[in-house]
Design a protein around this motif. Structure first.
Motif, PDB file in Angstrom:
ATOM      1  N   MET A   1     -10.771 -44.183  -1.031  1.00 56.49           N
ATOM      2  CA  MET A   1     -10.210 -44.438  -2.349  1.00 56.49           C
ATOM      3  C   MET A   1     -10.017 -45.932  -2.538  1.00 56.49           C
ATOM      4  O   MET A   1      -9.869 -46.665  -1.558  1.00 56.49           O
ATOM      5  CB  MET A   1      -8.914 -43.650  -2.537  1.00 56.49           C
ATOM      6  CG  MET A   1      -7.758 -44.004  -1.614  1.00 56.49           C
ATOM      7  SD  MET A   1      -6.337 -42.895  -1.747  1.00 56.49           S
ATOM      8  CE  MET A   1      -6.872 -41.571  -0.698  1.00 56.49           C
ATOM      9  N   GLU A   5      -6.226 -46.096  -6.647  1.00 54.88           N
ATOM     10  CA  GLU A   5      -6.019 -44.705  -6.233  1.00 54.88           C
ATOM     11  C   GLU A   5      -5.008 -44.633  -5.092  1.00 54.88           C
ATOM     12  O   GLU A   5      -4.156 -43.742  -5.061  1.00 54.88           O
ATOM     13  CB  GLU A   5      -7.351 -44.081  -5.821  1.00 54.88           C
ATOM     14  CG  GLU A   5      -8.323 -43.926  -6.979  1.00 54.88           C
ATOM     15  CD  GLU A   5      -9.752 -43.665  -6.542  1.00 54.88           C
ATOM     16  OE1 GLU A   5     -10.486 -43.022  -7.329  1.00 54.88           O
ATOM     17  OE2 GLU A   5     -10.149 -44.092  -5.433  1.00 54.88           O
ATOM     18  N   ALA A   6      -5.097 -45.580  -4.154  1.00 60.05           N
ATOM     19  CA  ALA A   6      -4.136 -45.617  -3.040  1.00 60.05           C
ATOM     20  C   ALA A   6      -2.731 -45.903  -3.565  1.00 60.05           C
ATOM     21  O   ALA A   6      -1.749 -45.328  -3.082  1.00 60.05           O
ATOM     22  CB  ALA A   6      -4.551 -46.666  -2.013  1.00 60.05           C
ATOM     23  N   ALA A   9      -1.464 -42.679  -5.149  1.00 59.50           N
ATOM     24  CA  ALA A   9      -1.187 -41.651  -4.140  1.00 59.50           C
ATOM     25  C   ALA A   9       0.035 -41.978  -3.285  1.00 59.50           C
ATOM     26  O   ALA A   9       0.721 -41.076  -2.804  1.00 59.50           O
ATOM     27  CB  ALA A   9      -2.412 -41.460  -3.236  1.00 59.50           C
ATOM     28  N   SER A  10       0.305 -43.264  -3.101  1.00 53.96           N
ATOM     29  CA  SER A  10       1.406 -43.654  -2.213  1.00 53.96           C
ATOM     30  C   SER A  10       2.690 -44.009  -2.940  1.00 53.96           C
ATOM     31  O   SER A  10       3.768 -44.026  -2.340  1.00 53.96           O
ATOM     32  CB  SER A  10       0.983 -44.866  -1.372  1.00 53.96           C
ATOM     33  OG  SER A  10       0.802 -46.010  -2.202  1.00 53.96           O
ATOM     34  N   GLU A  41      -6.682 -41.532   3.848  1.00 57.01           N
ATOM     35  CA  GLU A  41      -5.399 -40.823   3.821  1.00 57.01           C
ATOM     36  C   GLU A  41      -4.402 -41.406   4.825  1.00 57.01           C
ATOM     37  O   GLU A  41      -3.202 -41.432   4.559  1.00 57.01           O
ATOM     38  CB  GLU A  41      -5.610 -39.325   4.073  1.00 57.01           C
ATOM     39  CG  GLU A  41      -4.368 -38.477   3.849  1.00 57.01           C
ATOM     40  CD  GLU A  41      -3.741 -38.637   2.462  1.00 57.01           C
ATOM     41  OE1 GLU A  41      -2.474 -38.685   2.393  1.00 57.01           O
ATOM     42  OE2 GLU A  41      -4.461 -38.711   1.460  1.00 57.01           O
ATOM     43  N   VAL A  44      -2.755 -44.309   3.226  1.00 58.18           N
ATOM     44  CA  VAL A  44      -1.779 -43.848   2.221  1.00 58.18           C
ATOM     45  C   VAL A  44      -0.509 -43.371   2.911  1.00 58.18           C
ATOM     46  O   VAL A  44       0.600 -43.642   2.445  1.00 58.18           O
ATOM     47  CB  VAL A  44      -2.401 -42.754   1.327  1.00 58.18           C
ATOM     48  CG1 VAL A  44      -1.342 -42.102   0.443  1.00 58.18           C
ATOM     49  CG2 VAL A  44      -3.529 -43.337   0.475  1.00 58.18           C
ATOM     50  N   GLN A  45      -0.652 -42.691   4.036  1.00 61.21           N
ATOM     51  CA  GLN A  45       0.523 -42.223   4.776  1.00 61.21           C
ATOM     52  C   GLN A  45       1.372 -43.407   5.239  1.00 61.21           C
ATOM     53  O   GLN A  45       2.603 -43.375   5.147  1.00 61.21           O
ATOM     54  CB  GLN A  45       0.081 -41.366   5.964  1.00 61.21           C
ATOM     55  CG  GLN A  45       1.239 -40.716   6.696  1.00 61.21           C
ATOM     56  CD  GLN A  45       0.765 -39.820   7.830  1.00 61.21           C
ATOM     57  OE1 GLN A  45      -0.380 -39.868   8.256  1.00 61.21           O
ATOM     58  NE2 GLN A  45       1.676 -39.001   8.330  1.00 61.21           N
ATOM     59  N   ARG A  48       3.190 -44.789   2.255  1.00 61.81           N
ATOM     60  CA  ARG A  48       4.347 -43.937   1.910  1.00 61.81           C
ATOM     61  C   ARG A  48       5.517 -44.216   2.856  1.00 61.81           C
ATOM     62  O   ARG A  48       6.672 -44.258   2.426  1.00 61.81           O
ATOM     63  CB  ARG A  48       3.953 -42.463   1.983  1.00 61.81           C
ATOM     64  CG  ARG A  48       3.092 -42.006   0.847  1.00 61.81           C
ATOM     65  CD  ARG A  48       2.824 -40.499   0.943  1.00 61.81           C
ATOM     66  NE  ARG A  48       1.851 -40.097  -0.032  1.00 61.81           N
ATOM     67  CZ  ARG A  48       0.788 -39.349   0.225  1.00 61.81           C
ATOM     68  NH1 ARG A  48       0.568 -38.887   1.452  1.00 61.81           N
ATOM     69  NH2 ARG A  48      -0.064 -39.033  -0.730  1.00 61.81           N
TER      70      ARG A  48
END
Length: 129
Positions: A1, A5-6, A9-10, A41, A44-45, A48
């Motif tokens: 992404m 997008e990141a 998503a985050s 992903e 993104v984790q 987060r």
């Protein structure tokens, strides 16, 4: 992404993602052939994790330490707890200071007539040596 997008998503803005990269909180993103940042992903984790840490008020340096502990599967939870308890102590100290400031300012505001006269105890106190 891509970075947008990141960010979506985050919950971390693209500007902050670039900042976290510039201060080496996150590793530089892989780049597409066109030079665009690419995230997966796991990135993104991590973002987060950083967002949640920032929501709790952790500094960048503390988040760096927390990330290292999170990545270290051999870590001791006691180390994480000690870091959190140290921060709690600092927060409690800050709260006491803020409450003292609020009390002083409330006292000054209560002493001020708040009318059309020029004399003002708030300004008088600020002008004291």
């Amino acid at each position: 992404m891509n970075i947008g997008e990141a960010a979506l998503a985050s919950g971390v803005s693209a500007k902050m993602i670039r900042y976290y990269e510039s201060v080496a909180l996150i590793t530089p993103a892989n780049r597409s052939d066109a030079g665009y940042r690419r995230y997966d992903e796991s990135d993104v984790q991590i973002l987060r994790f950083i967002r949640h840490s920032r929501d709790l008020g952790f500094s960048i340096d503390r988040i760096r330490t927390l990330l290292a502990l999170w990545r270290d599967r051999g870590r001791k939870s006691a180390d994480v707890k000690a870091l959190a308890q140290q921060y709690i102590g600092e927060l409690e100290s800050d709260i006491r200071k803020l409450e003292a400031i609020r009390g002083q300012l409330k006292h000054l505001a209560d002493c001020c007539g708040g009318d059309n006269r020029p004399d003002c105890p708030i300004l008088d106190k600020l002008a004291e040596k």
